[in-house]
Scaffold this motif. Structure first.
Motif, short mmCIF file in Angstrom:
data_model
loop_
_atom_site.label_atom_id
_atom_site.label_comp_id
_atom_site.label_asym_id
_atom_site.label_seq_id
_atom_site.Cartn_x
_atom_site.Cartn_y
_atom_site.Cartn_z
N GLU A 1 38.11 38.46 47.04
CA GLU A 1 39.45 38.21 46.04
C GLU A 1 40.73 38.33 46.72
OE1 GLU A 1 40.90 41.87 44.14
OE2 GLU A 1 41.07 40.99 42.34
N VAL A 2 41.59 37.40 46.28
CA VAL A 2 42.95 37.46 46.72
C VAL A 2 43.98 37.91 45.41
CG1 VAL A 2 45.06 36.31 47.65
CG2 VAL A 2 42.59 35.60 48.38
N ASP A 3 44.47 38.99 45.40
CA ASP A 3 45.12 39.53 44.33
C ASP A 3 46.66 39.49 44.76
OD1 ASP A 3 46.48 40.90 42.43
OD2 ASP A 3 45.24 42.71 42.54
N ALA A 4 47.00 38.16 44.48
CA ALA A 4 48.53 37.96 45.02
C ALA A 4 49.54 38.95 44.54
CB ALA A 4 48.98 36.37 44.80
N ALA A 5 49.19 39.32 43.10
CA ALA A 5 50.35 40.05 42.62
C ALA A 5 50.34 41.47 43.13
CB ALA A 5 50.34 40.11 41.17
N ASN A 6 49.30 41.90 43.61
CA ASN A 6 49.02 43.10 44.23
C ASN A 6 49.25 42.95 45.86
OD1 ASN A 6 48.41 46.05 44.21
ND2 ASN A 6 46.76 45.51 45.47
N ASP A 7 49.53 41.69 46.16
CA ASP A 7 49.82 41.68 47.68
C ASP A 7 48.19 42.14 48.65
OD1 ASP A 7 52.14 40.18 47.98
OD2 ASP A 7 53.20 41.86 47.53
N SER A 8 47.39 41.82 48.00
CA SER A 8 46.33 42.20 48.77
C SER A 8 44.92 41.25 48.71
CB SER A 8 45.62 43.62 48.27
OG SER A 8 45.18 43.40 46.97
N THR A 9 43.86 41.31 49.44
CA THR A 9 42.81 40.79 49.66
C THR A 9 41.64 41.32 49.98
OG1 THR A 9 41.61 38.67 50.30
CG2 THR A 9 42.93 39.64 52.20
#
Ligand SMILES: Cc1cc2nc3c(=O)[nH]c(=O)nc-3n(C[C@H](O)[C@H](O)[C@H](O)COP(=O)(O)OP(=O)(O)OC[C@H]3O[C@@H](n4cnc5c(N)ncnc54)[C@H](O)[C@@H]3O)c2cc1C
Length: 468
Positions: free
Chosen positions: A104-112
């Protein structure tokens, strides 16, 4: 004590991973048993290549019951021998290189969240494609993988601004020695709920559990890089320069690399790199998202104050890449020069010049004619104090001095409040240093942790801590 695995144990491993996941022919196993500099050569009855966390868990359940040693390996770029099975053929290699998913890349959480076998480069690319950046960067980034990065708490070129792997890791999934799966995949920046288990596995080099997935922090992309090669007369001048630039640029300073001129000579001679400047010492520094003209103004001021004697600012992306390519070719460029005895030390940044002066003098007395290819991440106080053999000396005779020279250099680093292993870890190479420099209390607590997480001692036996 671990045992040589029986035919039944090996058959049980093979059944878990299926045909695609097991290598038994010598030619297939060799890439997992040699490291790139040829310093370690291992033997193993089989290389296991599981494709899921469940398979890793099933393998460890069997290994733990059978007292079979397992050596996890990700990209096989580690520099301290930790990922190589020993030479007696009793240890089973377990490679994560089929578990490469970007979950997953969770851009809104700035995490992958990624599997442990994803290469560093693939994680950087996935972040980039989502409009973000994963800032960890090493010369080995096309080959090294997240499991290895996290297990060695890798550092690299941008620690100054973004920290080591530890600072970049939000969560981990780990398979424990008995096969239980510790699901610590969390995407939180705040979570004060008891002991921090994640941090125990980071830097443990596979001795406490096998990392199967990680959640990593992402950052905004850098829109503009300003990069310069700077000529300085001495490490002292470089120290004054880094201090001044940090004051002026703060977090915008993302890299500050120091290189002795011999490193540039080797890179030009052996790697066909271009020499940017003539100088006894060189600095490669980079600013992120600086204002137009900021770097130029800083360098002009540095030259006026006598901190730098000359500088070239990269005029385009190609020139920037040329600068970095030169820096990244330094390790490789030492190979054709014969034996190279390596030191990966850190000292407080303020002590870097004193360390270089004392270590150079002490090694020169120990063995006249040594050539000092000193370079490293000066902004973090981390130096690769690499010593090439005197011209004409027999390579093996030179390399036989490895431990004696290490002791001289490490004593100086530790005396200055530093560390004998800044970013490469301990593996098999620096186990004796652990005994020499760690206090009995530290060693005792570490042995207690090892006994708790891996009571049968099946994970990387004899790495990091000497077996008793
Ligand atoms: C050219 C070059 C440049 C480098 N530059 C740097 C640098 O700037 N900074 C830096 O910090 N390092 C640097 N390194 C060394 C560095 O340690 C690695 O490149 C990287 O961190 C190791 O990743 P890997 O996937 O290759 O791990 P491997 O070599 O496969 O393994 C390294 C260690 O981690 C353990 N391990 C591997 N995977 C797992 C897992 N899934 N779970 C538990 N344990 C595991 C292994 O048993 C071993 O002890 C460099 C290496 C090279 C070859």
């Amino acid at each position: 004590m671990t045992k040589v695995p029986s035919a039944e144990t090996l058959a049980a491993f093979a059944a878990i991973v299926g045909d695609k996941g097991v290598l038994t022919k010598d030619a297939d196993k060799t890439p997992y048993l040699e490291e790139w500099r040829g310093l370690w050569h291992g033997k193993t009855p089989m290389v296991l290549r599981p494709s899921s966390t469940k398979q890793v868990s099933e393998i460890l359940k069997i290994a733990n019951a059978a007292n079979c040693a397992i050596i996890p390996q990700s990209g096989n770029t580690g520099l301290v021998g930790g990922q190589t099975p020993n030479g007696d053929g009793s240890e089973v290699a377990l490679s994560l290189n089929r578990m490469t998913r970007i979950i997953e890349v969770d851009a809104a959480n700035d995490s992958t969240t990624v599997e442990a076998g994803a290469t560093l480069k693939s994680v950087q690319d996935a972040a980039f494609n989502a409009g973000r950046m994963f800032p960890l960067s090493l010369a080995s980034e096309g080959s090294c993988r997240i499991g290895g990065i996290v297990s060695t708490n890798a550092g690299g070129l941008n620690v100054l601004a973004y920290g080591n792997a530890r600072e970049l890791c939000l969560g981990l999934e780990v398979v424990l020695a008995d096969g239980r799966i510790l699901n610590g995949i969390k995407k939180l920046r705040k979570d004060n709920t008891g002991y921090d288990l994640r941090n125990i596995f980071i830097g443990a080099e596979g001795t406490l559990g096998i990392i199967t997935a990680a959640t990593l922090k992402l950052f905004p992309q850098i829109k503009r890089y300003d990069t310069a090669f700077v000529a300085v007369n001495s490490p002292n001048a470089a120290l004054e320069l880094v201090s001044k630039v940090k004051q002026q640029a703060g977090n915008r300073l993302i890299a500050f690399e120091l290189m002795a001129d011999l490193c540039i000579n080797f890179a030009v001679r052996n790697m066909k790199q271009k020499r940017p400047l003539q100088s006894p010492w060189h600095v490669l520094m980079e600013l992120a998202d600086a204002t137009e003209g900021q770097l130029e103004a800083m360098l002009e001021s540095a030259m006026e104050h006598g901190l730098a004697t000359d500088a070239v600012i990269a005029q385009n992306d190609q020139q920037r890449q040329d600068f970095w390519s030169l820096r990244e070719s330094i390790s490789e460029s030492q190979k054709p020069e014969g034996g190279s005895i390596k030191h990966d030390v850190s000292v407080p940044v303020s002590k870097v010049p004193q360390f270089i002066a004392e270590a150079t003098s002490a090694v020169s007395k120990f063995l006249p004619g040594c050539r000092f290819a000193t370079f490293g991440h000066m902004g973090d106080g981390n130096l690769h104090f690499n010593v090439s053999q005197p011209v004409g000396m027999d390579k093996q005779a030179y390399l036989s001095k490895w431990h004696a020279m290490n002791e001289i250099v490490h004593d100086i680093a530790v005396k200055l409040g530093g560390s004998f292993s800044a970013e490469h870890g301990i593996g098999t190479l620096k186990r004796e240093d652990m005994q020499r420099y760690k206090s009995p209390i530290e060693l005792d607590v570490m042995r207690g942790l090892k006994a708790l997480f891996d009571p049968n001692g099946i994970l990387c036996p004899g790495r990091v801590l000497l077996e008793r």
